[in-house]
Design a protein around this motif. Structure first.
Motif, PDB file in Angstrom:
ATOM      1  N   LEU A 202       0.822  -1.210   0.000  1.00  0.00           N
ATOM      2  CA  LEU A 202       0.000   0.000   0.000  1.00  0.00           C
ATOM      3  C   LEU A 202       0.858   1.264   0.000  1.00  0.00           C
ATOM      4  O   LEU A 202       0.543   2.241  -0.684  1.00  0.00           O
ATOM      5  CB  LEU A 202      -0.945  -0.006   1.207  1.00  0.00           C
ATOM      6  N   ARG A 203       1.964   1.238   0.716  1.00  0.00           N
ATOM      7  CA  ARG A 203       2.862   2.399   0.698  1.00  0.00           C
ATOM      8  C   ARG A 203       3.495   2.578  -0.679  1.00  0.00           C
ATOM      9  O   ARG A 203       3.712   3.705  -1.136  1.00  0.00           O
ATOM     10  CB  ARG A 203       3.947   2.250   1.771  1.00  0.00           C
ATOM     11  N   GLN A 204       3.759   1.479  -1.341  1.00  0.00           N
ATOM     12  CA  GLN A 204       4.335   1.558  -2.691  1.00  0.00           C
ATOM     13  C   GLN A 204       3.358   2.179  -3.684  1.00  0.00           C
ATOM     14  O   GLN A 204       3.771   2.709  -4.719  1.00  0.00           O
ATOM     15  CB  GLN A 204       4.763   0.168  -3.154  1.00  0.00           C
ATOM     16  N   LEU A 205       2.076   2.141  -3.351  1.00  0.00           N
ATOM     17  CA  LEU A 205       1.068   2.783  -4.196  1.00  0.00           C
ATOM     18  C   LEU A 205       0.998   4.284  -3.955  1.00  0.00           C
ATOM     19  O   LEU A 205       0.255   4.990  -4.632  1.00  0.00           O
ATOM     20  CB  LEU A 205      -0.308   2.157  -3.959  1.00  0.00           C
ATOM     21  N   GLY A 206       1.765   4.750  -2.956  1.00  0.00           N
ATOM     22  CA  GLY A 206       1.862   6.189  -2.733  1.00  0.00           C
ATOM     23  C   GLY A 206       1.082   6.736  -1.558  1.00  0.00           C
ATOM     24  O   GLY A 206       0.958   7.953  -1.423  1.00  0.00           O
ATOM     25  N   PHE A 207       0.563   5.858  -0.686  1.00  0.00           N
ATOM     26  CA  PHE A 207      -0.190   6.336   0.467  1.00  0.00           C
ATOM     27  C   PHE A 207       0.788   6.756   1.564  1.00  0.00           C
ATOM     28  O   PHE A 207       1.674   6.001   1.951  1.00  0.00           O
ATOM     29  CB  PHE A 207      -1.148   5.258   0.979  1.00  0.00           C
ATOM     30  N   ALA A 208       0.584   7.963   2.090  1.00  0.00           N
ATOM     31  CA  ALA A 208       1.527   8.532   3.046  1.00  0.00           C
ATOM     32  C   ALA A 208       1.480   7.818   4.393  1.00  0.00           C
ATOM     33  O   ALA A 208       2.507   7.576   5.015  1.00  0.00           O
ATOM     34  CB  ALA A 208       1.236  10.021   3.236  1.00  0.00           C
ATOM     35  N   GLN A 209       0.291   7.518   4.850  1.00  0.00           N
ATOM     36  CA  GLN A 209       0.122   6.882   6.165  1.00  0.00           C
ATOM     37  C   GLN A 209      -0.811   5.701   6.016  1.00  0.00           C
ATOM     38  O   GLN A 209      -1.931   5.849   5.504  1.00  0.00           O
ATOM     39  CB  GLN A 209      -0.465   7.891   7.153  1.00  0.00           C
ATOM     40  N   VAL A 210      -0.379   4.530   6.443  1.00  0.00           N
ATOM     41  CA  VAL A 210      -1.165   3.315   6.243  1.00  0.00           C
ATOM     42  C   VAL A 210      -1.175   2.468   7.514  1.00  0.00           C
ATOM     43  O   VAL A 210      -0.156   2.315   8.185  1.00  0.00           O
ATOM     44  CB  VAL A 210      -0.574   2.447   5.102  1.00  0.00           C
ATOM     45  N   ASN A 216      -8.284 -11.893  10.944  1.00  0.00           N
ATOM     46  CA  ASN A 216      -8.221 -13.201  10.282  1.00  0.00           C
ATOM     47  C   ASN A 216      -8.465 -13.048   8.778  1.00  0.00           C
ATOM     48  O   ASN A 216      -7.634 -12.527   8.074  1.00  0.00           O
ATOM     49  CB  ASN A 216      -9.186 -14.188  10.938  1.00  0.00           C
ATOM     50  N   GLY A 217      -9.643 -13.443   8.266  1.00  0.00           N
ATOM     51  CA  GLY A 217      -9.893 -13.365   6.832  1.00  0.00           C
ATOM     52  C   GLY A 217     -10.340 -12.005   6.339  1.00  0.00           C
ATOM     53  O   GLY A 217     -10.592 -11.821   5.148  1.00  0.00           O
ATOM     54  N   LEU A 218     -10.468 -11.041   7.251  1.00  0.00           N
ATOM     55  CA  LEU A 218     -10.901  -9.694   6.879  1.00  0.00           C
ATOM     56  C   LEU A 218      -9.844  -8.686   7.307  1.00  0.00           C
ATOM     57  O   LEU A 218      -9.218  -8.841   8.351  1.00  0.00           O
ATOM     58  CB  LEU A 218     -12.238  -9.375   7.546  1.00  0.00           C
ATOM     59  N   CYS A 219      -9.648  -7.660   6.488  1.00  0.00           N
ATOM     60  CA  CYS A 219      -8.743  -6.581   6.892  1.00  0.00           C
ATOM     61  C   CYS A 219      -9.458  -5.243   6.761  1.00  0.00           C
ATOM     62  O   CYS A 219     -10.377  -5.082   5.956  1.00  0.00           O
ATOM     63  CB  CYS A 219      -7.465  -6.590   6.059  1.00  0.00           C
ATOM     64  N   ARG A 220      -9.043  -4.298   7.595  1.00  0.00           N
ATOM     65  CA  ARG A 220      -9.602  -2.944   7.595  1.00  0.00           C
ATOM     66  C   ARG A 220      -8.458  -1.977   7.329  1.00  0.00           C
ATOM     67  O   ARG A 220      -7.518  -1.889   8.109  1.00  0.00           O
ATOM     68  CB  ARG A 220     -10.267  -2.653   8.948  1.00  0.00           C
ATOM     69  N   ILE A 221      -8.534  -1.276   6.211  1.00  0.00           N
ATOM     70  CA  ILE A 221      -7.452  -0.377   5.804  1.00  0.00           C
ATOM     71  C   ILE A 221      -7.733   1.035   6.306  1.00  0.00           C
ATOM     72  O   ILE A 221      -8.813   1.576   6.107  1.00  0.00           O
ATOM     73  CB  ILE A 221      -7.300  -0.347   4.269  1.00  0.00           C
ATOM     74  N   GLU A 222      -6.724   1.622   6.934  1.00  0.00           N
ATOM     75  CA  GLU A 222      -6.793   3.018   7.352  1.00  0.00           C
ATOM     76  C   GLU A 222      -5.746   3.812   6.573  1.00  0.00           C
ATOM     77  O   GLU A 222      -4.568   3.464   6.577  1.00  0.00           O
ATOM     78  CB  GLU A 222      -6.492   3.168   8.854  1.00  0.00           C
ATOM     79  N   VAL A 223      -6.186   4.858   5.897  1.00  0.00           N
ATOM     80  CA  VAL A 223      -5.283   5.835   5.282  1.00  0.00           C
ATOM     81  C   VAL A 223      -5.794   7.217   5.689  1.00  0.00           C
ATOM     82  O   VAL A 223      -6.860   7.341   6.296  1.00  0.00           O
ATOM     83  CB  VAL A 223      -5.240   5.706   3.738  1.00  0.00           C
ATOM     84  N   LEU A 224      -5.042   8.259   5.384  1.00  0.00           N
ATOM     85  CA  LEU A 224      -5.499   9.607   5.689  1.00  0.00           C
ATOM     86  C   LEU A 224      -6.840   9.855   4.991  1.00  0.00           C
ATOM     87  O   LEU A 224      -7.064   9.385   3.866  1.00  0.00           O
ATOM     88  CB  LEU A 224      -4.468  10.629   5.227  1.00  0.00           C
ATOM     89  N   LYS A 225      -7.738  10.596   5.630  1.00  0.00           N
ATOM     90  CA  LYS A 225      -9.076  10.812   5.082  1.00  0.00           C
ATOM     91  C   LYS A 225      -9.049  11.342   3.652  1.00  0.00           C
ATOM     92  O   LYS A 225      -9.831  10.923   2.802  1.00  0.00           O
ATOM     93  CB  LYS A 225      -9.865  11.780   5.974  1.00  0.00           C
ATOM     94  N   GLU A 226      -8.120  12.274   3.395  1.00  0.00           N
ATOM     95  CA  GLU A 226      -8.065  12.864   2.061  1.00  0.00           C
ATOM     96  C   GLU A 226      -7.576  11.880   1.000  1.00  0.00           C
ATOM     97  O   GLU A 226      -7.715  12.124  -0.193  1.00  0.00           O
ATOM     98  CB  GLU A 226      -7.175  14.113   2.066  1.00  0.00           C
ATOM     99  N   GLU A 227      -7.026  10.743   1.439  1.00  0.00           N
ATOM    100  CA  GLU A 227      -6.529   9.746   0.482  1.00  0.00           C
ATOM    101  C   GLU A 227      -7.488   8.575   0.283  1.00  0.00           C
ATOM    102  O   GLU A 227      -7.205   7.676  -0.504  1.00  0.00           O
ATOM    103  CB  GLU A 227      -5.157   9.225   0.934  1.00  0.00           C
TER     104      GLU A 227
END
Length: 268
Positions: A202-210, A216-227
């Motif tokens: 995800l950082r390689q895609l250019g997200f500043a904060q991840v 387990n089988g589910l993940c919850r992604i947090e990035v900056l609101k503007e991203e």
């Protein structure tokens, strides 16, 4: 207190120690602390120590080496074994206590070996706003926190880092990979490795904060609101990659990135 007065106070606190071992992660806070230690004390009286384990991303280990070299400070890497402690891997609410106990016990041994008077971490005033069970271990091992003692907030640290040309002044916040796993869910090397691979991608895609929170089988992604729109726009690519890593469901947290979001259940 005026920030310039805080800076003067910080240098005095460190100088009065005479010699210092810095718990050095390579993050913005510990890099700033190491920089000031290198100014306030002779270089041979400062030692940066970085702990290597499955909870610490390898790329950060390489980064910490480069920073210590740039500062002209001695740098040692030790391997910690918090994953060998069932108290830690069971992931209780006070998980951080067991991790810090392992770290600080090792750092105190290193300080004695190199004849250094004090061991310091980079805790600061802003850290008091979050749940920090590791502080108990800090008290037990008499670890100093010069940034907190001098009254520095995270904002102060970034401001003065920029003023001094410290390269981490705008570096995104770091945290142990275990902090991505909800309490009571067992911590394993495999899970930590999966989380790290996902966040690197995800950082390689250019997200500043991840942050990738693991369920387990589910993940919850947090990035900056503007991203968040940028994240959604690349959903096909992201879903494909994360499913290959073993997640059946890929979700986005609409509240965005925030420190210690897994601790919100404790407040409730």
């Amino acid at each position: 207190m005026n920030i310039n007065n805080k800076f003067i106070r910080l240098k005095k606190i460190i100088a009065d120690m005479g010699s210092l071992l810095v718990a050095f992660s390579g993050g913005a806070d510990s890099t700033f602390l190491l920089k000031i230690a290198s100014i306030a004390l002779p270089r041979d009286k400062v030692l940066a120590v970085t702990a290597s384990s499955a909870t610490y991303p390898r790329e950060e280990l390489l980064f910490s080496k480069s920073i210590a070299r740039a500062f002209g400070v001695r740098h040692k890497i030790i391997k910690t074994n918090e994953l060998g402690d069932r108290n830690f891997t069971a992931n209780p609410v006070n998980r951080c206590y067991f991790c810090k106990k392992e770290l600080f016990s090792r750092l105190k041994i290193m300080a004695r070996r190199f004849n250094l008077n004090s061991v310091a971490d980079a805790s600061n005033i802003s850290d008091k706003e979050d749940f920090r069970p590791g502080n108990r271990a800090k008290e037990e091992f008499k670890i100093r926190s010069p940034l907190e003692e001098a009254g520095f907030t995270k904002e102060d640290i970034r401001l003065f880092s920029r003023k001094l040309g410290v390269p981490t002044y705008n570096k995104p916040a770091l945290a142990c990979l275990a902090s991505r796993i909800p309490y009571a869910k067992k911590i394993t090397p495999a899970i930590l490795g999966r989380i790290n691979k996902a966040e690197v991608f995800l950082r390689q895609l250019g997200f500043a904060q991840v942050r990738l929170r693991h369920y387990n089988g589910l993940c919850r992604i947090e990035v900056l609101k503007e991203e968040i729109p940028k994240l959604v726009n690349q959903h096909d690519l992201i879903v494909e990659k994360l499913k290959r890593l073993g997640y059946n469901y890929v979700t986005v947290d609409l509240e965005g990135y925030r420190t210690g979001s897994l601790n919100e259940v404790l407040k409730q």
